[in-house]
Each structure stands twice: as C-alpha cells, then as structure tokens.
Design a protein around this motif. Sequence first.
Motif, PDB file in Angstrom:
ATOM      1  N   HIS A  48     -44.521  97.268  64.081  1.00  0.00           N
ATOM      2  CA  HIS A  48     -44.183  98.034  65.285  1.00  0.00           C
ATOM      3  C   HIS A  48     -43.305  97.322  66.154  1.00  0.00           C
ATOM      4  N   ILE A  49     -42.239  97.989  66.559  1.00  0.00           N
ATOM      5  CA  ILE A  49     -41.300  97.681  67.436  1.00  0.00           C
ATOM      6  C   ILE A  49     -41.169  98.751  68.383  1.00  0.00           C
ATOM      7  N   ALA A  50     -41.418  98.368  69.667  1.00  0.00           N
ATOM      8  CA  ALA A  50     -41.454  99.308  70.791  1.00  0.00           C
ATOM      9  C   ALA A  50     -40.055  99.485  71.589  1.00  0.00           C
ATOM     10  N   LYS A  51     -39.595 100.565  72.220  1.00  0.00           N
ATOM     11  CA  LYS A  51     -38.704 100.849  72.847  1.00  0.00           C
ATOM     12  C   LYS A  51     -38.350  99.683  74.006  1.00  0.00           C
ATOM     13  N   GLY A  52     -37.323  98.968  73.841  1.00  0.00           N
ATOM     14  CA  GLY A  52     -37.072  97.861  74.673  1.00  0.00           C
ATOM     15  C   GLY A  52     -37.447  96.331  74.412  1.00  0.00           C
ATOM     16  N   ASP A  53     -37.915  96.358  73.168  1.00  0.00           N
ATOM     17  CA  ASP A  53     -38.253  95.191  72.643  1.00  0.00           C
ATOM     18  C   ASP A  53     -36.746  94.266  72.219  1.00  0.00           C
ATOM     19  N   ILE A  54     -36.912  93.010  72.032  1.00  0.00           N
ATOM     20  CA  ILE A  54     -35.680  92.092  71.565  1.00  0.00           C
ATOM     21  C   ILE A  54     -36.049  91.598  70.272  1.00  0.00           C
ATOM     22  N   VAL A  55     -35.310  91.529  69.204  1.00  0.00           N
ATOM     23  CA  VAL A  55     -35.870  90.687  67.949  1.00  0.00           C
ATOM     24  C   VAL A  55     -34.677  89.562  67.936  1.00  0.00           C
ATOM     25  N   ALA A  56     -35.574  88.375  67.731  1.00  0.00           N
ATOM     26  CA  ALA A  56     -34.650  87.333  67.477  1.00  0.00           C
ATOM     27  C   ALA A  56     -34.753  86.719  66.129  1.00  0.00           C
ATOM     28  N   PHE A  57     -33.610  86.081  65.509  1.00  0.00           N
ATOM     29  CA  PHE A  57     -33.760  85.469  64.471  1.00  0.00           C
ATOM     30  C   PHE A  57     -33.368  84.089  64.449  1.00  0.00           C
ATOM     31  N   ASN A  58     -34.444  83.354  63.699  1.00  0.00           N
ATOM     32  CA  ASN A  58     -34.650  81.894  63.796  1.00  0.00           C
ATOM     33  C   ASN A  58     -34.591  81.263  62.159  1.00  0.00           C
ATOM     34  N   VAL A  59     -33.321  80.436  62.113  1.00  0.00           N
ATOM     35  CA  VAL A  59     -33.251  79.810  60.636  1.00  0.00           C
ATOM     36  C   VAL A  59     -34.161  78.573  60.832  1.00  0.00           C
ATOM     37  N   ASP A  60     -35.117  78.646  59.983  1.00  0.00           N
ATOM     38  CA  ASP A  60     -36.091  77.581  59.800  1.00  0.00           C
ATOM     39  C   ASP A  60     -35.221  76.244  58.869  1.00  0.00           C
ATOM     40  N   SER A  61     -34.744  76.707  57.730  1.00  0.00           N
ATOM     41  CA  SER A  61     -34.107  75.681  56.796  1.00  0.00           C
ATOM     42  C   SER A  61     -33.116  76.497  56.277  1.00  0.00           C
ATOM     43  N   CYS A  62     -31.930  75.701  55.848  1.00  0.00           N
ATOM     44  CA  CYS A  62     -30.996  76.236  54.994  1.00  0.00           C
ATOM     45  C   CYS A  62     -30.235  75.353  54.103  1.00  0.00           C
ATOM     46  N   SER A  63     -29.880  75.456  53.004  1.00  0.00           N
ATOM     47  CA  SER A  63     -28.983  74.750  52.221  1.00  0.00           C
ATOM     48  C   SER A  63     -28.067  75.528  51.447  1.00  0.00           C
ATOM     49  N   THR A  64     -26.749  75.158  51.352  1.00  0.00           N
ATOM     50  CA  THR A  64     -25.999  75.610  50.606  1.00  0.00           C
ATOM     51  C   THR A  64     -25.163  76.959  51.214  1.00  0.00           C
ATOM     52  N   ILE A  65     -25.914  77.820  51.874  1.00  0.00           N
ATOM     53  CA  ILE A  65     -25.477  79.038  52.380  1.00  0.00           C
ATOM     54  C   ILE A  65     -24.604  78.923  53.560  1.00  0.00           C
ATOM     55  N   THR A  66     -23.624  79.667  53.649  1.00  0.00           N
ATOM     56  CA  THR A  66     -22.779  79.486  54.804  1.00  0.00           C
ATOM     57  C   THR A  66     -22.641  80.779  55.630  1.00  0.00           C
ATOM     58  N   ARG A  67     -23.319  81.772  55.083  1.00  0.00           N
ATOM     59  CA  ARG A  67     -23.163  83.293  55.903  1.00  0.00           C
ATOM     60  C   ARG A  67     -24.268  84.176  55.235  1.00  0.00           C
ATOM     61  N   VAL A  68     -25.020  84.768  55.977  1.00  0.00           N
ATOM     62  CA  VAL A  68     -26.057  85.713  55.222  1.00  0.00           C
ATOM     63  C   VAL A  68     -26.146  86.781  56.459  1.00  0.00           C
ATOM     64  N   THR A  69     -26.395  88.017  55.883  1.00  0.00           N
ATOM     65  CA  THR A  69     -26.692  89.362  56.426  1.00  0.00           C
ATOM     66  C   THR A  69     -28.035  89.485  56.310  1.00  0.00           C
ATOM     67  N   VAL A  70     -28.773  89.538  57.510  1.00  0.00           N
ATOM     68  CA  VAL A  70     -30.222  90.178  57.785  1.00  0.00           C
ATOM     69  C   VAL A  70     -30.096  91.560  57.949  1.00  0.00           C
ATOM     70  N   SER A  71     -30.790  92.531  57.153  1.00  0.00           N
ATOM     71  CA  SER A  71     -31.010  94.087  57.577  1.00  0.00           C
ATOM     72  C   SER A  71     -32.496  94.391  57.561  1.00  0.00           C
ATOM     73  N   LEU A  72     -32.744  95.023  58.665  1.00  0.00           N
ATOM     74  CA  LEU A  72     -34.039  95.558  58.980  1.00  0.00           C
ATOM     75  C   LEU A  72     -34.079  96.931  58.819  1.00  0.00           C
ATOM     76  N   GLU A  73     -34.585  97.635  57.840  1.00  0.00           N
ATOM     77  CA  GLU A  73     -34.676  98.738  57.812  1.00  0.00           C
ATOM     78  C   GLU A  73     -35.999  99.661  58.702  1.00  0.00           C
ATOM     79  N   VAL A  74     -35.670 100.429  59.593  1.00  0.00           N
ATOM     80  CA  VAL A  74     -36.753 100.985  60.487  1.00  0.00           C
ATOM     81  C   VAL A  74     -36.911 102.448  60.406  1.00  0.00           C
ATOM     82  N   VAL A  75     -38.079 103.097  60.784  1.00  0.00           N
ATOM     83  CA  VAL A  75     -38.148 104.431  61.051  1.00  0.00           C
ATOM     84  C   VAL A  75     -38.596 104.738  62.241  1.00  0.00           C
ATOM     85  N   ARG A  76     -37.888 105.608  62.870  1.00  0.00           N
ATOM     86  CA  ARG A  76     -38.469 105.999  64.242  1.00  0.00           C
ATOM     87  C   ARG A  76     -39.709 106.613  64.253  1.00  0.00           C
ATOM     88  N   THR A  77     -40.714 105.976  65.596  1.00  0.00           N
ATOM     89  CA  THR A  77     -42.029 106.896  65.295  1.00  0.00           C
ATOM     90  C   THR A  77     -42.022 107.599  66.851  1.00  0.00           C
TER      91      THR A  77
END
Length: 160
Positions: free
Chosen positions: A131-160
């Motif tokens: 659940h993501i509520a109106k006004g929430d902030i979502v952050a992206f943290n990279v815990d580890s990475c090797s080789t990759i120089t660019r990544v797209t993170v996609s979040l598919e949501v449905v309005r409630t």
Amino acid sequence: MPPRVRIFPRGRAPQPTPTAPAAPRTTGGTLRYIFDMVAIRDRITRTFVIDGGGGVISTGQKGHLDFSYNCALKRVRLEADQSGSMVIDIWKDTWANAPPTVADTICASAKPTLSAAQFYEDTTLTGWNRHIAKGDIVAFNVDSCSTITRVTVSLEVVRT
C-alpha cells in the motif's frame, strides 16, 4: 488528427482494451493513421532511472518518487543496460517523515535482484508492504551492484 482517447470509470473499460491502428487515410496529401486507444486511469507505471554516469552504479540512496494518490503496488521490474548483478531496496515513508530510511523498507526479504541477468520482474511481491498512500515518498537504494551502469526501476500500481 490526434488519436482519440476514451477514459472509462474504474472497472468499466470494454474488452479487448487497445485496438490496432486502422488502415491509413489520406487527407489533403498527408497520410494519417486513424486509431482508437482506450486509457484506463487506474493502472499506472512509475519509472525511476539510476545511471552510473558511464561507470558501475555505486551503492546508496539514489533518489525519490512522490505519490499524489492512494495505490497498491502490483509489479516491480528492473531493466539493466547489460547483464550483471544488482540488489535494490525500496523504502517508503510519509512526506512529514521524509526522507525514507532502511527502517522504512517495503521489500521484506524479497528485494528486487538481478543475478547475472539483465531483466527482473516480480508480480507476487511476497512479504511486501504494497500500500502506498497519497503523499508518500518512495526511495530507491542500491545495496550492491556489479557490471551494470544504468537500470530502470518500474513500479506498476493500481489506484485504490
């Protein structure tokens, strides 16, 4: 002529949804495609790009998305520029408590992970706080990475 878009109230879109372009039509010497597209307001994909600036992506918090509506998370995807390994943690908190921290993780133990791969998708989201509520902030943290120089993170949501 711009495409026609019909917006239907939640749950009232006819099936099948998108239709293929019709035959081309000539108007005043200009070739135009006439088609009809159905837009369903409730399903939204939010994307966030993490770019290492030509080098391997470093660890740490990379940025935020804010949500101006209530929604439920349905799918997470990672699409990297090349095969490699990466673990991303996703954090969520209210605007008043921003920025989110590791204590605000929504992933439980099932973090989005690339392991010698270029693509990742999770639609089950086992253990996640979806659940993501109106006004929430979502952050992206990279815990580890090797080789990759660019990544797209996609979040598919449905309005409630």
